[in-house]
Design an enzyme around this catalytic site. Sequence first.
Site, PDB file in Angstrom:
ATOM      1  N   GLU A  36       0.700  -1.089  -0.026  1.00 45.13           N
ATOM      2  CA  GLU A  36       0.156   0.285  -0.053  1.00 45.13           C
ATOM      3  C   GLU A  36       0.785   1.372  -0.122  1.00 45.13           C
ATOM      4  O   GLU A  36       1.999   1.304   0.589  1.00 45.13           O
ATOM      5  CB  GLU A  36      -1.092   0.179   1.192  1.00 45.13           C
ATOM      6  CG  GLU A  36      -1.808  -1.246   1.224  1.00 45.13           C
ATOM      7  CD  GLU A  36      -2.943  -0.912   2.521  1.00 45.13           C
ATOM      8  OE1 GLU A  36      -4.148  -1.482   2.340  1.00 45.13           O
ATOM      9  OE2 GLU A  36      -2.652   0.016   3.515  1.00 45.13           O
ATOM     10  N   ARG A  55      -1.546 -10.938   2.584  1.00 48.02           N
ATOM     11  CA  ARG A  55      -2.616 -11.926   2.438  1.00 48.02           C
ATOM     12  C   ARG A  55      -3.327 -11.412   1.159  1.00 48.02           C
ATOM     13  O   ARG A  55      -3.050 -10.509   0.451  1.00 48.02           O
ATOM     14  CB  ARG A  55      -3.748 -11.600   3.404  1.00 48.02           C
ATOM     15  CG  ARG A  55      -4.419 -10.139   3.822  1.00 48.02           C
ATOM     16  CD  ARG A  55      -5.479  -9.987   4.546  1.00 48.02           C
ATOM     17  NE  ARG A  55      -6.133  -8.612   4.401  1.00 48.02           N
ATOM     18  CZ  ARG A  55      -5.734  -7.505   4.531  1.00 48.02           C
ATOM     19  NH1 ARG A  55      -4.799  -7.640   5.477  1.00 48.02           N
ATOM     20  NH2 ARG A  55      -6.132  -6.406   4.567  1.00 48.02           N
TER      21      ARG A  55
END
Length: 702
Positions: free
Chosen positions: A303, A321
């Site tokens: 991110e 994940r």
Amino acid sequence: MFAQFIKRSHSISQCVRFSQSAVNPKPKGLKRILIANRGEIACRVINSAKRMGIETVAVYSSVDKNARHVQMADTAFLLGPAPSANSYLNKEKIIEVALNSGAEGIHPGYGFLSENVEFAEMCQKNNVIFIGPPATAIRDMGIKSTSKAIMLAADVPVVPGYHGDNQDDSFLLEQAKNIGFPVMIKAVRGGGGKGMRISQSESDFMEQLESARRESQKSFSDSVVLIEKYVGNPRHVEVQIFGDTFGNYVYLFERDCSVQRRHQKIIEEAPGPGISDEIRKQLGEAAVRAAKAVQYVGAGTVEFIFDPATQKFYFMEMNTRLQVEHPITEMISNTDLVEWQLRVAGGETLPLSQEQLKLNGHAFEARIYAEDTENNFMPGAGPLHYIHTPSPNSDVRVETGVRSGDEVSVHYDPMIAKLVVWDKDRHSALRKLKYNLSQYNIVGVKTNVDFLMRLCSNEDFIEGNVYTGFIDDHKSDLFPSQRAPDKKLVSTVAAGFIINQINGGNNKLNNDRHSPFNLMDSFRLHSSSLPQQLLTFKVENETYKVKAVPNGVDNLSIDVNDEIFPNVSVLKSDQNSNEVIIDNNGEQMKYRLIVNDNLLSVFTLSGSYQFELEIPAFATGAIGDDSSDAASKVVAPIPGVVEKVNVTEGQSVKSGEPLIILMAMKMEYVIKASRDCVIDKVLFKVGDNVPKGAKLVEFKKE
Ligand SMILES: *[C@@H]1O[C@H](CO)[C@@H](O)[C@H](O)[C@H]1NC(C)=O
Ligand SMILES: *[C@@H]1O[C@H](CO)[C@@H](O)[C@H](O)[C@H]1NC(C)=O
Ligand SMILES: *[C@@H]1O[C@H](CO)[C@@H](O)[C@H](O)[C@H]1NC(C)=O
Ligand SMILES: CC(=O)N[C@H]1CO[C@H](CO)[C@@H](O)[C@@H]1O
Ligand SMILES: CC(=O)N[C@H]1CO[C@H](CO)[C@@H](O)[C@@H]1O
């Protein structure tokens, strides 16, 4: 074929859980996996596994006994009671089920145990493949300071800043100049915006520094500050990466997830609007460097904070994940990321190289939640009496774990479904999303579907001007004050309702307990004996008095608050699809109508309405009930589980004191006294489930 990949330089044995397959050039692949999750993601994983011929083992809590994921799996095992701690978070039990059921690998989905270091290690110890990254990568990325240091070393941009002890004015100014204006001056002890100032240039730096220090001193008795690059109207841009056990890595382009509420995403798109090919490549390569730095394996997301003004981006964190929003990446890259996960975990190399991955078209994901958008997006729970979804095809995916008749449980996340659409460009995809959202009709709990539709119609959103503060800055457009329908629509709905009742009501839903039509005999439109109908509807805050007089066969004259619609006929009222078509003096109006008790749910292309049919008092037995005295009691604002009871009977409490703490959707709700009073009765105890509106505490009458 993968010669172009940079081979990992260190020994592969660091990836212990693959130690058997990694040295084996011909991997056997997985034959049976356990899915340690529930809801849509469990269903999603089962779908891909089935398609690959891999057997699936589901696990469930007692309330999920008949859940969709349990029915879809080849076999399923009970974990324990509903609370996550006793079921989906019970590591030992899940490992035990995996070993007993012969599952070779565990897919953790997202949430629950997906980023739990200890669980990944337990899998390894028990020779069960954790279908995710190595435990070490989860640990490194889970600690903010560690991950930042690793990223800096790997040449991944992080937000530039000075966090040191030297608080000398001129030294701090030098730091600010090095970082580049605008900068944020933040109190080290600060929080909630206190002790935080933005300095636009060298000329206002000293003034802002002093101001930040003064406020910090006052609020936190400490004036130490840090300096960081200020990003105005930042965007949340994330890159999907993938690695295998042979040191191969690819990025599958970026997603923009800027539009959030309560710091959680509700709508995502891929690729990011306005991101150039050059920036895309830079983002992708930085993300791959990040993944390599922790010897990542499997699906991960890096991110970034993206500054639209400078086109610069900075590492925020890595999610180790599969993400909720992975389907939009699948749509634009024509991949199945769960299939990739299962192949990589089975010891295969990545299915495609970077050169083979092509970005195609645009995709959106809208998350459909049980929540009250008008009430600060408060999560909801309750029965899903009725669900109608758009019919999926290759461009429209409906990812869900529930069916009509299921329930949104207070114990878990309130997401009902994800609607994912693809089209060749952003405008087409957005139009399609909005249209298909109008076909997503849910009765039973409040949802955010109408809100999502308004978001899709917002000019700034259509233009792709997204940033994290978007919802706050567009409140007036996204939360219109006038939501009541016009009288014409009311006349149309009244006609549909009357025909619906004559035809025996809604097949699945109508439980006639309160139906005012039970009080009427000989109610047949086709016979000439239909009496004049008087109905009172409440919609939002408006009250509509409706008088319907039959003109002839299927033809009514309808008066709504003194406006007369003289020529309303019903063309269609389908008991299976719940579709109604009304001819209102030549204009054909279509909508979906679901009648549940005295509640009419009306779904139109431009949004939905809840019509509350006023029931004559004599029909409810409510006459003389004094429970409407709000000052004498406290009711649950949301369904939940009683976490703590803070008062006892006979106790005096002051206004604002906590009475009861409810847990719902992993959040705490503190129920406080609205005035000074004495407790008369406490009606629930710790651990009790309480429905919305239930009386929790009664006060003594003064
Ligand atoms: C409805 O009325 C309540 C209370 O009178 C008010 O707070 C709310 O804003 C109103 N809502 C609309 C949509 O007018
Ligand atoms: C409905 O009834 C009105 C009044 O009798 C009449 O004028 C109108 O033509 C009728 N409409 C239809 C579609 O039958
Ligand atoms: C009623 O509506 C129908 C169309 O459904 C139209 O043909 C008819 O002329 C209308 N009647 C009157 C009286 O306007
Ligand atoms: C079921 C449904 O409404 N699907 C629609 C999704 O949107 C596209 C484009 O508007 C329509 O063609 C589908 O019919
Ligand atoms: C019985 C009990 O739990 N009392 C607590 C209620 O809440 C106040 C304020 O949080 C506490 O001070 C009490 O101990």
